[in-house]
Write a protein that holds these residues in place. Structure first.
Motif, PDB file in Angstrom:
ATOM      1  N   HIS A 159      -6.031  -7.184   4.830  1.00  0.00           N
ATOM      2  CA  HIS A 159      -6.511  -5.808   4.679  1.00  0.00           C
ATOM      3  C   HIS A 159      -7.305  -5.352   5.903  1.00  0.00           C
TER       4      HIS A 159
ATOM      5  N   GLU B 241       4.296   0.743   1.960  1.00  0.00           N
ATOM      6  CA  GLU B 241       4.224  -0.174   3.095  1.00  0.00           C
ATOM      7  C   GLU B 241       4.123  -1.607   2.586  1.00  0.00           C
TER       8      GLU B 241
ATOM      9  N   SER C  24       0.861  -1.188   0.000  1.00  0.00           N
ATOM     10  CA  SER C  24       0.000   0.000   0.000  1.00  0.00           C
ATOM     11  C   SER C  24       0.896   1.236   0.000  1.00  0.00           C
ATOM     12  N   GLN C  25       0.326   2.359  -0.429  1.00  0.00           N
ATOM     13  CA  GLN C  25       1.097   3.600  -0.506  1.00  0.00           C
ATOM     14  C   GLN C  25       0.332   4.757   0.109  1.00  0.00           C
TER      15      GLN C  25
ATOM     16  N   HIS D 161      -4.392   1.203  10.970  1.00  0.00           N
ATOM     17  CA  HIS D 161      -4.491   2.613  10.607  1.00  0.00           C
ATOM     18  C   HIS D 161      -5.436   3.360  11.546  1.00  0.00           C
TER      19      HIS D 161
ATOM     20  N   LEU E 289      -4.789  -4.120   8.328  1.00  0.00           N
ATOM     21  CA  LEU E 289      -4.320  -2.781   7.967  1.00  0.00           C
ATOM     22  C   LEU E 289      -5.328  -1.716   8.382  1.00  0.00           C
ATOM     23  N   GLU E 290      -6.606  -1.984   8.192  1.00  0.00           N
ATOM     24  CA  GLU E 290      -7.630  -1.018   8.580  1.00  0.00           C
ATOM     25  C   GLU E 290      -7.602  -0.773  10.085  1.00  0.00           C
TER      26      GLU E 290
ATOM     27  N   LYS F 148       6.440   1.464  -6.890  1.00  0.00           N
ATOM     28  CA  LYS F 148       5.689   0.256  -7.212  1.00  0.00           C
ATOM     29  C   LYS F 148       6.522  -0.713  -8.027  1.00  0.00           C
TER      30      LYS F 148
END
Length: 295
Positions: free
Chosen positions: A137, A128, A25-26, A144, A140-141, A93
């Protein structure tokens, strides 16, 4: 290790180049000061959760194991981008493409950060790399959300972290291996040949020849899909997996029920509805029956 982690580690070791389970992810930051505050907050979240301080060992052992480090300083790598190399995000990327890039599973955290100043700008880019062995995912949520709480001065409001070992114990001790084998045998015993869409069999490689197409769904269709998922009591991802399985069934000419798709479901971890870090989903096989009305 949980059974799902066993499978992911197997595929990591099987791959001679790149890693099929490296999530990328960016993000973009206005300046270096904002970036540094973000990195400090990520370190606090890593310090909170055992799964984010986990490494994996297997050499010389009868079975792989995960080891939790007491301290796991975040690894941040700064790189310089080419002023004439195109958009900075695309350069990052390409340089850290999981089809060619791997990370060391023996060094925690399995969350690597790459930063670079955007060419011709004061902004900073962050890439990341998180290995699927320590999360997905959803992880990650949650991470964050906790990072945001730390940055806003609400870190003290975060609930006590749940040890990932509890989930592993639940997965390992809840049912013996023979019962698992019997379940999957009942679901997969009639599969006697590969499912090959359009008869394509020579598809192995590094993925460099794969083309990608992206199309945004109309908002009305998006809302209908979410309503359907809620009505059926499943995730939207499970509904999309089912649709894809039917595409595969029709394009491969398999008989009804002859294709199995992996449904992703949250593991029934006993955390009293608190968010769990780590790989808390399980994959179950379900038959895809082309032509069935799911409305």
């Amino acid at each position: 290790m949980s059974p799902l982690q066993d499978g992911i580690l197997f595929h990591h070791l099987l791959a001679s180049r790149g890693d099929p389970y490296l999530l990328v992810s960016q993000m973009v930051f206005a300046d270096r000061g904002v970036l540094d505050r973000y990195l400090a907050a990520v370190q606090q979240v890593v310090d909170r959760h055992d799964i984010l301080r986990t490494t994996f060992v297997w050499e010389g052992l009868s079975s792989p194991a995960q080891v939790v480090w007491r301290k796991a300083p975040l690894e941040v790598r700064e790189v310089e981008l080419d002023e004439d190399g195109g958009p900075g995000s695309e350069q990052l990327k390409r340089r850290f493409d999981p089809r060619q890039y791997r990370i060391d599973l023996g060094r925690a955290p399995l969350l690597r950060i790459v930063i670079a100043r955007e060419p011709g700008s004061t902004r900073w880019l962050l890439l990341e790399l998180q290995h699927h062995l320590i999360g997905d995912h959803t992880t990650l949520e949650i991470m964050h959300a906790e990072v945001r709480a730390v940055l806003e001065g609400r870190g003290h409001e975060l609930a006590a972290p749940q040890p990932f070992r509890n989930l592993v114990a639940q997965a390992r001790l809840g049912m013996d291996a023979k019962a698992h084998e019997a379940f999957f045998r009942s679901m997969l015993a009639d599969i006697d040949e590969p499912t090959l869409p359009f008869g394509l069999s020579q598809v192995h490689g590094d993925g460099s020849g794969v083309g990608e197409a992206h199309r945004m769904l109309p908002q009305a269709l998006n809302e209908r899909l979410r309503q359907q998922a809620r009505r059926l009591g499943v995730s939207l991802a499970s509904l999309c997996h089912l649709a894809w399985a039917q595409v595969v069934a029709l394009s491969s000419g398999r008989r009804a029920g002859g294709v199995r798709h992996g449904a992703v479901r949250p593991h029934a971890c006993r955390c009293r509805r608190r968010p769990c870090h780590g790989l808390v989903h399980q994959h179950l096989a379900h038959p895809a029956r082309p032509g069935r009305d799911w409305s």
